[in-house]
Design an enzyme around this catalytic site. Structure first.
Site, mmCIF file in Angstrom:
data_model
loop_
_atom_site.group_PDB
_atom_site.id
_atom_site.type_symbol
_atom_site.label_atom_id
_atom_site.label_comp_id
_atom_site.label_asym_id
_atom_site.label_seq_id
_atom_site.Cartn_x
_atom_site.Cartn_y
_atom_site.Cartn_z
ATOM 1 N N HIS A 207 1.002 -1.252 -0.096
ATOM 2 C CA HIS A 207 0.027 0.007 -0.075
ATOM 3 C C HIS A 207 0.645 1.294 0.203
ATOM 4 C CE1 HIS A 207 -3.812 -2.054 0.492
ATOM 5 N NE2 HIS A 207 -3.244 -2.771 1.460
ATOM 6 N N ASP B 48 -2.628 -10.760 -2.062
ATOM 7 C CA ASP B 48 -3.202 -10.169 -1.058
ATOM 8 C C ASP B 48 -4.766 -9.709 -1.171
ATOM 9 O OD1 ASP B 48 -1.947 -8.653 1.634
ATOM 10 O OD2 ASP B 48 -3.762 -7.778 0.842
ATOM 11 N N HIS C 180 -6.427 -7.302 -0.231
ATOM 12 C CA HIS C 180 -6.383 -5.972 -0.732
ATOM 13 C C HIS C 180 -5.823 -5.296 -2.010
ATOM 14 C CE1 HIS C 180 -6.832 -6.384 3.762
ATOM 15 N NE2 HIS C 180 -7.831 -5.335 3.679
ATOM 16 N N ASP D 170 -4.520 -12.623 3.458
ATOM 17 C CA ASP D 170 -5.631 -12.269 4.252
ATOM 18 C C ASP D 170 -6.854 -12.593 3.380
ATOM 19 O OD1 ASP D 170 -4.684 -10.473 2.453
ATOM 20 O OD2 ASP D 170 -4.351 -8.590 3.927
HETATM 21 ZN ZN LIG Z 1 -3.919 -7.254 2.812
#
Ligand SMILES: [Zn+2]
Length: 318
Positions: A135, A172, A174, A253
């Site tokens: 991120h 991931d 996200h 995740d």
């Molecule tokens: Zn994540």
């Protein structure tokens, strides 16, 4: 028992550092030191760990970080790092007195991992490091991330080793918005990703650049949707690109046991996706793979899934 699959002459690296256990962002923060211990525990329990060659992560240099982030950003992070207490960089991301060292080790692990596989000292490398990185944008910390570790790896491969084509595979849950921010329209890099959508950080779907192969998945998606994304979108794009090195942004995740999000992957999905990408690496990149730990917050699921991912990379499981 692995004699048919495992060549003892080929090293597979595990890179980590004790400094990465000292970075803490406050009580009850999900991105916690125990995540690395959970992976270590599973590597020991499964016997996979004994086949890996261990390395301590070095500190990334400003030069290595400045290939990804403006030097002013690197200096600002150094200056904001506290000597005591906690400093918040964004609502989710904080630094204690050990965080700067941990972040420099996490990015340094990425550099060492690339050196090991490109200098043929290791076939693959897994970096069990934190803070995670995907991120972190060019000039902005975000979502538990300070420096973009996988981006540092990619740029090191391109600028220090002269590679022309590096693939980043991000599974991931996200979207790796920071990695996309850094590499969109970069002719040397292709990114293949899946992520839950709509979901934090609410990016990755609005007219992505041609080198971004993003597959948003609805809440509740599981093995079937992952397999479809990989076979229909990722593999054709990666076959066409012919990467000379494959990097993973390895977040765990999307596991069904992980409360952070609402996808339903299981342990075997992480082995399967790794096997698919490994076949690309073997066809085009001499099998060279580097994997950076990103998310994964259910300790048991994280440990088991990361172990399966590493086991496949190291040729201990088909
Ligand atoms: Zn994540």
């Amino acid at each position: 028992m692995y004699s048919m699959l495992y060549d003892e002459n080929v090293q597979h690296a595990l890179i980590t550092h004790a400094d990465c256990l000292k970075h803490e962002m406050g009580a009850h923060h999900p991105e916690r030191p125990e995540r690395l211990s959970a992976i270590e525990d599973q590597l020991i329990a499964s016997g996979v760990g004994q086949h890996l060659t261990r390395y301590e992560a070095p500190l990334a240099t400003d030069e290595q970080l400045a290939r990804v982030h403006p030097l002013e950003y690197v200096h600002a992070i150094r200056e904001v790092a506290p000597r005591a207490g906690t400093v918040h960089l964004d609502p989710d991301t904080a630094m204690n007195q050990h965080s700067l060292q941990a972040a420099l080790r996490a990015a340094g692990a990425a550099v060492l991992a690339v050196d090991l596989v490109l200098e043929e000292k290791a076939k693959s490398a897994f970096c069990a490091v934190r803070p995670p990185g995907h991120h972190a944008c060019r000039a902005r910390p975000m979502g538990f991330c300070i420096f973009n570790n996988v981006a540092v790896a990619a740029r090191h491969a391109i600028e220090a080793h002269g590679l022309e084509r590096v693939a980043i595979v991000d599974f991931d849950v996200h979207h790796g918005n920071g990695t996309e921010d850094i590499f969109e329209h970069d002719e040397h890099v292709v990114m293949a990703s899946i992520f839950q959508h709509p979901f934090y950080p609410y990016s990755g779907t609005d007219n992505p650049a041609p080198n971004m192969h993003n597959v948003p998945l609805a809440a509740g998606a599981g093995s079937k949707e992952l397999q479809s994304a990989v076979t229909k979108t990722w593999l054709p794009a990666l076959e066409e690109f012919k990467p000379e090195l494959v990097l993973f942004s390895a977040g765990f995740d999307a596991h069904t046991e992980d409360d952070m999000a609402m996808l339903r992957f299981n342990d075997a999905d992480y082995a399967w996706v790794t096997e698919q990408i490994k076949s690309i690496a073997e066809r085009h990149a001499k099998g060279r793979m580097v994997s950076m730990l990103e998310g994964g917050y259910s300790l048991s699921a994280l440990g088991r899934s990361a172990m399966r991912h590493i086991k496949v990379m190291a040729g201990l499981e088909k």
